[in-house]
Scaffold this active site. Structure first.
Site, PDB file in Angstrom:
ATOM      1  N   GLU A 246      -1.221  -5.090  -4.509  1.00 39.40           N
ATOM      2  CA  GLU A 246      -0.361  -4.354  -3.594  1.00 39.40           C
ATOM      3  C   GLU A 246       0.740  -5.259  -3.037  1.00 39.40           C
ATOM      4  OE1 GLU A 246      -3.228  -0.833  -1.828  1.00 39.40           O
ATOM      5  OE2 GLU A 246      -3.165  -2.753  -0.774  1.00 39.40           O
TER       6      GLU A 246
ATOM      7  N   ASP B  91       0.835  -1.201   0.000  1.00 37.99           N
ATOM      8  CA  ASP B  91       0.000   0.000   0.000  1.00 37.99           C
ATOM      9  C   ASP B  91       0.868   1.249   0.000  1.00 37.99           C
ATOM     10  OD1 ASP B  91      -2.701   1.429   0.570  1.00 37.99           O
ATOM     11  OD2 ASP B  91      -1.427   2.097   2.222  1.00 37.99           O
TER      12      ASP B  91
END
Length: 244
Positions: A124, A53
Site C-alpha cells: 500500500e 489504502d
C-alpha cells in the site's frame, strides 16, 4: 540523498513493475515506502501506508466499474473487499519479490507472523509513493489491473458469491466434518471517518488453523470477507493435495 546502491535497487523494482520513472521522480519517497516502522520511528512507511489504502481502494473500485459494471453494488463491494485484503496484497507483493527491497529490523524479518502484515503495508505504501510522484492512477493500474483481474476471476469461481460463509461451511463439512470458527481481532475507526463508524477485523480458522482475515463495517460483513479469502486458500490447498 539516496545511497547509489539503494537507488539501483529501487530502479530495478520500478523496471519489475514495468515503469519508467520521470526525471523529477522523488526516489526518497519510494525509499521511505519500503522502510518498516521497526527500523525507524521517524522515517518509515506508516503515513504512506495510510494514503496507499485509499489509493488501492480507488484503483480497485475503478477496475471493478470498468470490468464488472453489470454486477450489483453488493457484489462489487464483496469483490473489492477481497481484492484489497491483506492476503491479496501479500500475493501481489510476493509476485514482485517485494521482500528483497524492504528495510526492517531483524527481529521482524525473522518473525513469520509479522511478514504478511509487513508486506501488505509495504504494498500500500508503494502505491502511495507512486501516486504522490505522478498524481496519476495509470502508474499503478498499468501493473495492478492484471493482478486484480486474476484475483477477481478466482473469487468469482467460488461456490456462492455474496454468501461466502455458507460456501465455506459446506466445504469444511464436506472435507473435514467441522465448522469454521470466527474470531473478532479488533475494532477500529479510520482517522478520516468523521462519522466514526467502527471497522471490524475478523479471523476465520478451520481446525484451529487461520485461513483468512476480513474487514467490514459490521461483524457479518467482516466474516464474509474472511470467509471468501479462506475459501480461495482452502480450495488451492485441496487442489495441491490432489496434484501431489
Amino acid at each position: 540523498m539516496i545511497d547509489p546502491r539503494r537507488q539501483k535497487e529501487l530502479i530495478r523494482l520500478m523496471r519489475t513493475l514495468g515503469l519508467t520513472p520521470p526525471n523529477n521522480f522523488d526516489w526518497q519517497l519510494l525509499d521511505q515506502a519500503l522502510v518498516h516502522p521497526s527500523f525507524s520511528t521517524t522515517y518509515n512507511n506508516d503515513q504512506l501506508e495510510f494514503v496507499g489504502d485509499s489509493v488501492l481502494r480507488l484503483a480497485a473500485a475503478l477496475f471493478l466499474r470498468q470490468h464488472y459494471g453489470h454486477y450489483t453494488v453488493g457484489q462489487i463491494a464483496e469483490l473489492r473487499s477481497y481484492l484489497v485484503s491483506d492476503q491479496a496484497l501479500v500475493e501481489i507483493a510476493k509476485y514482485y519479490d517485494l521482500d528483497r527491497y524492504l528495510v526492517a529490523a531483524l527481529a521482524v524479518r525473522h518473525d513469520g507472523r509479522a511478514t504478511p502484515s509487513m508486506l501488505a503495508n509495504a504494498m500500500e505504501a508503494l502505491m502511495a509513493a507512486l501516486y504522490l510522484n505522478t498524481h496519476d492512477l495509470k502508474t499503478i493500474r498499468s501493473w495492478l489491473d492484471h493482478h486484480l483481474q486474476r484475483l477477481a476471476s478466482k473469487a468469482l469461481k467460488l461456490p456462492a458469491l455474496g454468501n461466502y460463509k455458507l460456501a465455506l461451511q459446506e466445504l469444511t463439512q464436506k472435507h473435514w466434518r467441522c465448522l469454521p470458527q470466527y474470531r473478532t481481532l479488533k475494532q477500529t475507526i479510520r482517522p478520516d471517518d468523521t462519522n466514526k463508524n467502527p471497522i471490524f477485523t475478523v479471523e476465520v480458522t478451520v481446525q484451529d488453523k487461520p485461513y483468512g482475515q476480513g474487514e467490514g463495517y459490521s461483524l457479518v460483513a467482516a466474516q464474509q470477507v474472511a470467509a471468501s479469502i479462506a475459501l480461495v486458500a482452502l480450495q488451492e490447498e485441496l487442489t495441491s493435495d490432489v496434484l501431489s
